[in-house]
Design a protein around this motif. Structure first.
Motif, PDB file in Angstrom:
ATOM      1  N   PHE A   1       0.806  -1.216   0.000  1.00 41.73           N
ATOM      2  CA  PHE A   1       0.000   0.000   0.000  1.00 41.73           C
ATOM      3  C   PHE A   1       0.848   1.279   0.000  1.00 41.73           C
ATOM      4  O   PHE A   1       0.577   2.207  -0.767  1.00 41.73           O
ATOM      5  CB  PHE A   1      -0.950   0.017   1.204  1.00 41.73           C
TER       6      PHE A   1
ATOM      7  N   TYR B   1       0.545   4.099  -2.805  1.00 42.09           N
ATOM      8  CA  TYR B   1      -0.039   5.385  -2.407  1.00 42.09           C
ATOM      9  C   TYR B   1       0.917   6.526  -2.742  1.00 42.09           C
ATOM     10  O   TYR B   1       0.503   7.563  -3.271  1.00 42.09           O
ATOM     11  CB  TYR B   1      -0.361   5.378  -0.915  1.00 42.09           C
TER      12      TYR B   1
ATOM     13  N   ARG C   1      -0.864   8.529  -5.641  1.00 41.42           N
ATOM     14  CA  ARG C   1      -1.582   9.652  -5.029  1.00 41.42           C
ATOM     15  C   ARG C   1      -0.681  10.869  -4.832  1.00 41.42           C
ATOM     16  O   ARG C   1      -1.092  11.995  -5.065  1.00 41.42           O
ATOM     17  CB  ARG C   1      -2.162   9.192  -3.701  1.00 41.42           C
TER      18      ARG C   1
END
Length: 178
Positions: free
Chosen positions: A19, A23, A27
């Motif tokens: 993750f 991320y 992101r």
């Protein structure tokens, strides 16, 4: 419910490892690989700086154990622990844990092999291992690596927290498992 938590905990670390880079890349638009390589370069320099402090700490621990000071300290405290009905076999672990992680882990392993993992001594040793930290190692190696010289308050707080963790581990195990 137990099976749910067992399965969840088995997958939690791999999920976090996947993750965080995803991320960061998707992101936050962080160049993950380049950032990793840059951090690895800094880590190598830190490792080189840590070596003298690590060697000094290992020599001090070896001298403490070889000189007989550990046995002298244990013999002085053993009557109090016997009076409190605390297994005196865990005393060296309480002394070693703030000094060395590898030494305390080896001692814990020896206690578990000798008395068994489900014995009171094995449970107390395992709980102490998880409830305390290698305070002197952390102060010597990490503070030394970044040049912090005034460790007075960190030393006091770290050793006090080790003492509290040691005593809490003992009394909680005695309360729960007796």
């Amino acid at each position: 419910m137990y099976n749910l938590f067992t399965t969840l905990s088995a997958w939690m670390i791999p999920a976090i490892i996947v993750f965080i880079p995803l991320y960061a890349a998707l992101r936050r638009r962080v160049p993950v690989y380049e950032t990793f390589v840059e951090g690895a370069k800094d880590g190598f320099g830190t490792a080189i700086n840590i070596i003298p402090h690590l060697v000094g700490m290992m020599v001090a621990i070896s001298m403490f154990r070889s000189s007989g000071a550990l046995e002298l300290l244990l013999s002085a405290v053993r009557p109090l622990f016997d009076w409190l009905h605390i297994p005196s076999e865990v005393l060296p672990l309480g002394i070693l844990r703030p000094l060395t992680g590898a030494g305390s882990l080896a001692f814990t392993t020896d206690l578990i092999q000798t008395f068994g993992p489900d014995s009171m001594i094995g449970r107390i040793a395992s709980t102490i291992q998880g409830s305390t930290d290698t305070t002197l190692y952390v102060l010597t190696v990490y503070f030394g690596a970044i040049g912090i010289r005034k460790t007075r308050y960190a030393l006091k707080v770290g050793l006090f927290s080790d003492l509290v963790g040691f005593l809490a581990a003992i009394f909680i195990c005695l309360y729960i498992f007796r």
